[in-house]
Write a protein that holds these residues in place. Structure first.
Motif, PDB file in Angstrom:
ATOM      1  N   ASP A 262      34.287  52.168  52.790  1.00  0.00           N
ATOM      2  CA  ASP A 262      35.633  52.638  53.067  1.00  0.00           C
ATOM      3  C   ASP A 262      36.436  52.678  51.768  1.00  0.00           C
ATOM      4  OD1 ASP A 262      38.602  52.076  53.777  1.00  0.00           O
ATOM      5  OD2 ASP A 262      37.692  52.758  55.652  1.00  0.00           O
ATOM      6  N   THR A 263      37.224  53.747  51.596  1.00  0.00           N
ATOM      7  CA  THR A 263      38.006  53.889  50.370  1.00  0.00           C
ATOM      8  C   THR A 263      38.976  52.725  50.192  1.00  0.00           C
ATOM      9  OG1 THR A 263      37.873  56.301  50.539  1.00  0.00           O
ATOM     10  CG2 THR A 263      39.563  55.398  49.085  1.00  0.00           C
ATOM     11  N   ALA A 264      39.623  52.304  51.282  1.00  0.00           N
ATOM     12  CA  ALA A 264      40.570  51.191  51.211  1.00  0.00           C
ATOM     13  C   ALA A 264      39.865  49.914  50.761  1.00  0.00           C
ATOM     14  CB  ALA A 264      41.230  50.978  52.568  1.00  0.00           C
ATOM     15  N   VAL A 265      38.634  49.727  51.241  1.00  0.00           N
ATOM     16  CA  VAL A 265      37.851  48.551  50.840  1.00  0.00           C
ATOM     17  C   VAL A 265      37.538  48.613  49.351  1.00  0.00           C
ATOM     18  CG1 VAL A 265      35.641  47.362  51.120  1.00  0.00           C
ATOM     19  CG2 VAL A 265      36.865  48.198  53.129  1.00  0.00           C
ATOM     20  N   ALA A 266      37.155  49.812  48.872  1.00  0.00           N
ATOM     21  CA  ALA A 266      36.823  49.966  47.460  1.00  0.00           C
ATOM     22  C   ALA A 266      38.021  49.683  46.565  1.00  0.00           C
ATOM     23  CB  ALA A 266      36.300  51.387  47.201  1.00  0.00           C
ATOM     24  N   ILE A 267      39.216  50.094  47.013  1.00  0.00           N
ATOM     25  CA  ILE A 267      40.426  49.866  46.223  1.00  0.00           C
ATOM     26  C   ILE A 267      40.801  48.387  46.223  1.00  0.00           C
ATOM     27  CG2 ILE A 267      42.910  50.331  46.123  1.00  0.00           C
ATOM     28  CD1 ILE A 267      42.286  53.133  47.227  1.00  0.00           C
ATOM     29  N   ALA A 268      40.634  47.730  47.383  1.00  0.00           N
ATOM     30  CA  ALA A 268      41.025  46.318  47.503  1.00  0.00           C
ATOM     31  C   ALA A 268      40.022  45.363  46.875  1.00  0.00           C
ATOM     32  CB  ALA A 268      41.210  45.953  48.981  1.00  0.00           C
ATOM     33  N   LEU A 269      38.786  45.835  46.706  1.00  0.00           N
ATOM     34  CA  LEU A 269      37.693  44.958  46.274  1.00  0.00           C
ATOM     35  C   LEU A 269      37.945  44.217  44.955  1.00  0.00           C
ATOM     36  CD1 LEU A 269      34.852  43.814  46.523  1.00  0.00           C
ATOM     37  CD2 LEU A 269      33.957  45.982  45.657  1.00  0.00           C
ATOM     38  N   PRO A 270      38.372  44.875  43.867  1.00  0.00           N
ATOM     39  CA  PRO A 270      38.529  44.135  42.600  1.00  0.00           C
ATOM     40  C   PRO A 270      39.505  42.970  42.702  1.00  0.00           C
ATOM     41  CG  PRO A 270      38.548  46.498  42.202  1.00  0.00           C
ATOM     42  CD  PRO A 270      38.610  46.322  43.688  1.00  0.00           C
ATOM     43  N   GLU A 271      40.670  43.205  43.329  1.00  0.00           N
ATOM     44  CA  GLU A 271      41.669  42.144  43.423  1.00  0.00           C
ATOM     45  C   GLU A 271      41.212  41.016  44.334  1.00  0.00           C
ATOM     46  OE1 GLU A 271      46.423  41.432  44.332  1.00  0.00           O
ATOM     47  OE2 GLU A 271      45.554  43.433  44.493  1.00  0.00           O
ATOM     48  N   ILE A 272      40.659  41.371  45.495  1.00  0.00           N
ATOM     49  CA  ILE A 272      40.190  40.332  46.421  1.00  0.00           C
ATOM     50  C   ILE A 272      39.017  39.569  45.813  1.00  0.00           C
ATOM     51  CG2 ILE A 272      39.124  39.917  48.674  1.00  0.00           C
ATOM     52  CD1 ILE A 272      40.769  42.202  49.793  1.00  0.00           C
ATOM     53  N   GLY A 273      38.144  40.279  45.112  1.00  0.00           N
ATOM     54  CA  GLY A 273      37.022  39.610  44.448  1.00  0.00           C
ATOM     55  C   GLY A 273      37.501  38.646  43.382  1.00  0.00           C
ATOM     56  N   GLN A 274      38.471  39.072  42.575  1.00  0.00           N
ATOM     57  CA  GLN A 274      39.006  38.196  41.537  1.00  0.00           C
ATOM     58  C   GLN A 274      39.689  36.979  42.147  1.00  0.00           C
ATOM     59  OE1 GLN A 274      42.669  39.126  39.774  1.00  0.00           O
ATOM     60  NE2 GLN A 274      42.193  38.280  37.780  1.00  0.00           N
ATOM     61  N   ASN A 275      40.482  37.194  43.190  1.00  0.00           N
ATOM     62  CA  ASN A 275      41.185  36.077  43.830  1.00  0.00           C
ATOM     63  C   ASN A 275      40.217  35.119  44.514  1.00  0.00           C
ATOM     64  OD1 ASN A 275      43.677  36.973  42.976  1.00  0.00           O
ATOM     65  ND2 ASN A 275      44.073  38.162  44.824  1.00  0.00           N
ATOM     66  N   THR A 276      39.080  35.641  44.964  1.00  0.00           N
ATOM     67  CA  THR A 276      38.055  34.769  45.547  1.00  0.00           C
ATOM     68  C   THR A 276      37.445  33.880  44.460  1.00  0.00           C
ATOM     69  OG1 THR A 276      37.554  36.409  47.266  1.00  0.00           O
ATOM     70  CG2 THR A 276      35.908  34.698  46.881  1.00  0.00           C
ATOM     71  N   CYS A 277      37.231  34.453  43.280  1.00  0.00           N
ATOM     72  CA  CYS A 277      36.748  33.642  42.146  1.00  0.00           C
ATOM     73  C   CYS A 277      37.752  32.556  41.798  1.00  0.00           C
ATOM     74  CB  CYS A 277      36.519  34.537  40.926  1.00  0.00           C
ATOM     75  SG  CYS A 277      35.005  35.505  40.981  1.00  0.00           S
ATOM     76  N   ILE A 278      39.032  32.910  41.791  1.00  0.00           N
ATOM     77  CA  ILE A 278      40.080  31.937  41.473  1.00  0.00           C
ATOM     78  C   ILE A 278      40.104  30.834  42.525  1.00  0.00           C
ATOM     79  CG2 ILE A 278      42.583  31.618  41.294  1.00  0.00           C
ATOM     80  CD1 ILE A 278      42.713  34.465  40.120  1.00  0.00           C
ATOM     81  N   ALA A 279      39.991  31.232  43.803  1.00  0.00           N
ATOM     82  CA  ALA A 279      39.983  30.241  44.881  1.00  0.00           C
ATOM     83  C   ALA A 279      38.771  29.325  44.778  1.00  0.00           C
ATOM     84  CB  ALA A 279      39.995  30.947  46.240  1.00  0.00           C
ATOM     85  N   MET A 280      37.622  29.884  44.407  1.00  0.00           N
ATOM     86  CA  MET A 280      36.415  29.067  44.262  1.00  0.00           C
ATOM     87  C   MET A 280      36.583  28.075  43.117  1.00  0.00           C
ATOM     88  SD  MET A 280      33.573  28.291  45.493  1.00  0.00           S
ATOM     89  CE  MET A 280      33.175  29.629  46.614  1.00  0.00           C
ATOM     90  N   GLN A 281      37.191  28.526  42.029  1.00  0.00           N
ATOM     91  CA  GLN A 281      37.439  27.614  40.919  1.00  0.00           C
ATOM     92  C   GLN A 281      38.378  26.494  41.353  1.00  0.00           C
ATOM     93  OE1 GLN A 281      37.937  28.900  36.684  1.00  0.00           O
ATOM     94  NE2 GLN A 281      40.043  28.231  36.958  1.00  0.00           N
TER      95      GLN A 281
END
Length: 475
Positions: A262-281
């Protein structure tokens, strides 16, 4: 305790009629996936926001309302629903905390207030059948226990390990947002407890924290959990790189989504992925800090048999990084908290570098100096350098030294900000920078003499350039 009473009254009876009207927006079937049902859920979320967040005199949501919002986050099938419920839950927790510090009228110290009636996304310490509970989690969107939390992390780890991030869907992003919210809950629960613990050394406050109870569950495979956490933080490394000005990666993973993405998923992916890394840290740091607090309590004889024994997280991380060296580079790239990053790097070195048991004139460079500067001095001659290369590996040494050097510089700048230190402190900091930079360059010269074919990555070159620049400015 006025705030405590207000919160308790709100959660028990205030606004009961309004709460019933708001809950009426929801269909009896929370799993129905129709446009009308989704519209009702959006209307429900808006109503909760309007009643509990917008007005200054708004009332705290009832437990049923909070649970319904949480179910939408867990079971929502549209990105709009998932994002809206995620944001609303975080707003509610900030506005109506269940654990907070309150000024005591009888003393200058702060009291810890725990709202017992508050709704929480975790249900811990209850003796429910494992298989029944796991099935309930997947079907109803109910609150999570330790095994449910691990299952969520396993789901994210499974998609984070895939080579093609275009395969990620709304469900995957929903799992990442759910994880971020749960980490926010763990942070909000333990920080005020830790503040009081530092003053009182009352270990019971941390013993009862959600994080400690979660990690102490017999149903949790602790080392497996850590392994999955590292898979996530390293697997999502490319997404964080994409979000940090890596235009090639950004083009590959966002601008050209696959047909199934989904295009919306592709657009949201970088930010959500980065924030998931931050949350994991954040989660890893919380656990490491809890380990330190527990060690202090144990030394003072404040722990009991009931607290159990858990391997410190740093040791588990070291075991994983040394067993699977492919994790080392992405882990060091993503994990950027300088204090803990440097601690992990140093423990990695001292795990392989044998320190002399007898002090001699020839071993003065190695005298009980377990700082980063001490690690650099271990490369002062060809014999010791060759031995370290044999034990650790030339590529791994470069990574550890480069990341360790930058972490050390950050720590020095945080400890002595340039605008807030005296001339004498500036001299001390300057001398430390000069010595560390000199030893850094000396260590790499020793590596190069030992291995003339050594390849140097761009990150290592950047660290060396920084060291050389600092030396030229101080000379």
């Amino acid at each position: 305790m006025e705030k405590e009473n207000d919160i308790n009254r709100g959660r028990s009876n205030k606004g009961g009629g309004i709460a019933e009207n708001i809950l009426a927006f929801l269909d009896a079937s929370v799993t129905k996936d129709t446009q009308d049902a989704n519209d009702d859920r959006i209307a429900f979320l808006e109503a909760v926001f309007a009643a509990s967040i917008v007005p200054e005199s708004g009332f705290p949501p009832t437990n049923k309302m909070s649970e319904a919002v949480f179910q939408i986050l867990r079971l929502g099938k549209s990105l709009e629903l998932i994002m809206a419920s995620f944001q609303l839950l975080n707003e509610l927790d900030k506005r109506y905390p269940w654990v907070y510090l309150s000024n005591s009228s009888s003393s200058a110290s702060l009291d810890l207030v725990v709202v017992k009636e508050a709704w929480l996304p975790f249900v811990l310490g209850l003796g429910t059948n494992d298989s029944e509970r796991e099935a309930a989690h997947k079907k109803s969107g109910a609150t999570l226990d330790s095994s449910g939390f691990h299952l969520l992390i396993q789901d994210i780890a499974a998609v984070a390990g895939e080579e093609k991030f275009q395969a990620l869907d709304t469900k995957s992003l929903g799992s990442m947002l759910l994880f971020q919210y749960l980490v926010n809950v763990l942070v909000a629960d333990i920080l005020p407890r830790n503040s009081v613990y530092e003053e009182t050394m009352n270990w019971a406050l941390l013993r009862e924290s959600l994080l400690n109870v979660l990690l102490g569950s017999r149903k949790l495979n602790y080392k497996g959990l850590v392994r999955d956490c590292l898979t996530i933080i390293c697997g999502l490394c490319q997404i964080q790189s994409a979000f940090s000005n890596d235009k090639i990666c950004l083009e590959n993973y966002v601008a050209k989504p696959s047909d199934s993405c989904d295009t919306a998923v592709a657009i949201a992916l970088p930010e959500i992925g980065q924030n998931t890394c931050i949350a994991m840290q954040k989660l890893l740091i919380l656990i490491m800090e809890l380990d330190i607090s527990k060690k202090k309590a144990d030394v003072k004889g404040l722990t009991t048999r009931a607290d159990g024994v858990r391997t410190p997280l740093v040791e588990v991380i070291l075991d994983e990084l040394t067993y699977n060296k492919g994790l080392l580079s992405p882990f060091l790239q993503v994990f950027n908290e300088p204090k803990w990053k440097l601690d992990i790097i140093l423990q990695y070195f001292w795990k392989y570098i044998a320190k002399p048991s007898i002090r001699t004139r020839r071993s003065t460079d190695f005298v009980d100096d377990e700082t980063f500067n001490g690690a650099l001095k271990c490369f002062s001659n060809g014999t010791s350098t060759k031995g370290i290369i044999k034990r650790i590996g030339i590529k791994e040494i470069q990574l550890l030294l480069a990341h360790g050097y930058k972490a050390q510089l950050l720590l020095l700048s945080e400890q002595c900000p340039a605008e807030a230190i005296s001339d004498s402190q500036e001299d001390v900091r300057g001398n430390s920078l000069v010595e560390i930079s000199k030893n850094m360059i000396s260590a790499f010269n020793s590596l190069r003499r030992t291995d003339e074919c050594m390849e140097i990555s761009s990150y290592v070159k950047e660290a060396m350039f920084t060291a050389a620049t600092l030396l030229s400015k101080k000379s």
